[in-house]
Design a protein around this motif. Structure first.
Motif, PDB file in Angstrom:
ATOM      1  N   LYS A 135      31.191  20.780 -11.848  1.00 15.72           N
ATOM      2  CA  LYS A 135      31.759  21.560 -10.745  1.00 15.72           C
ATOM      3  C   LYS A 135      30.949  21.286  -9.485  1.00 15.72           C
ATOM      4  CE  LYS A 135      34.618  23.297 -13.615  1.00 15.72           C
ATOM      5  NZ  LYS A 135      35.580  22.309 -13.996  1.00 15.72           N
ATOM      6  N   SER A 137      30.120  22.357  -5.449  1.00 14.91           N
ATOM      7  CA  SER A 137      30.165  23.484  -4.526  1.00 14.91           C
ATOM      8  C   SER A 137      30.025  22.947  -3.111  1.00 14.91           C
ATOM      9  CB  SER A 137      29.037  24.468  -4.836  1.00 14.91           C
ATOM     10  OG  SER A 137      28.996  25.461  -3.840  1.00 14.91           O
ATOM     11  N   ASP A 139      29.973  25.170  -0.483  1.00 12.44           N
ATOM     12  CA  ASP A 139      29.735  26.395   0.264  1.00 12.44           C
ATOM     13  C   ASP A 139      28.592  26.279   1.269  1.00 12.44           C
ATOM     14  OD1 ASP A 139      31.764  27.560  -1.150  1.00 12.44           O
ATOM     15  OD2 ASP A 139      30.436  28.456  -2.645  1.00 12.44           O
ATOM     16  N   ASN A 146      22.673  20.098  -1.886  1.00  9.26           N
ATOM     17  CA  ASN A 146      23.297  20.908  -2.914  1.00  9.26           C
ATOM     18  C   ASN A 146      22.312  21.271  -4.022  1.00  9.26           C
ATOM     19  OD1 ASN A 146      25.870  21.332  -2.029  1.00  9.26           O
ATOM     20  ND2 ASN A 146      26.745  19.539  -3.028  1.00  9.26           N
TER      21      ASN A 146
END
Length: 147
Positions: A135, A137, A139, A146
């Motif tokens: 997964k 991200s 955000d 990350n």
């Protein structure tokens, strides 16, 4: 991601040689091998796919049930790969020209049946690969790592 991409490329480029999915059921007392030995029972006119109930009415002799849900999760341009196949492999006659489009003639009924079962395998295996991807991200603000 690189490994998944290679697996997906191999699966999709070689879709015709992917093994036929064996987890389906056929209504009636016929096996896949029996059907393949009787090509006249595999001729298609217009298949009907019921994704909700996971059933494909292949023709008047063959109904495939217990199609795995993952076969419908693999979406190509808004539809399942199996849905595309069902729409493309059907008998039709052009009203204006009278030209007949009979996939049984140019592909052969055995080919179409094998392709249906292989596309189920491709779809299921595709979803396994996609579901196994890590997964990501997005955000974090631009420029941050990350980690």
């Amino acid at each position: 991601f690189s490994d998944a991409g290679r697996k997906l490329a191999d699966l999709h480029l070689n879709y015709e040689s992917v093994p036929m999915y064996e987890g389906i059921k056929l209504l009636g007392n016929r096996t896949i091998d029996q059907l393949l030995s009787d090509p006249e029972k595999l001729r298609v006119r217009k298949m009907k796919l019921d994704e909700k109930n996971r059933i494909l009415v292949y023709n008047e002799y063959v109904t495939i049930t217990d199609i795995p849900e993952d076969a419908f999760r693999y979406i190509v341009n808004g539809r399942s790969a199996l849905g595309w196949l069902v729409d493309q492999y059907q008998y039709s006659v052009d009203k204006e020209s009278g030209i007949v489009n009979d996939p049984n003639e140019y592909a052969g009924p055995e080919y179409i049946f094998k392709l249906v079962l292989s596309i189920i395998t491709v779809s299921v295996e595709t979803m396994k690969i996609v579901d196994a991807l890590p997964k990501l991200s997005f955000d974090k603000e631009e420029g941050q790592s990350n980690e």
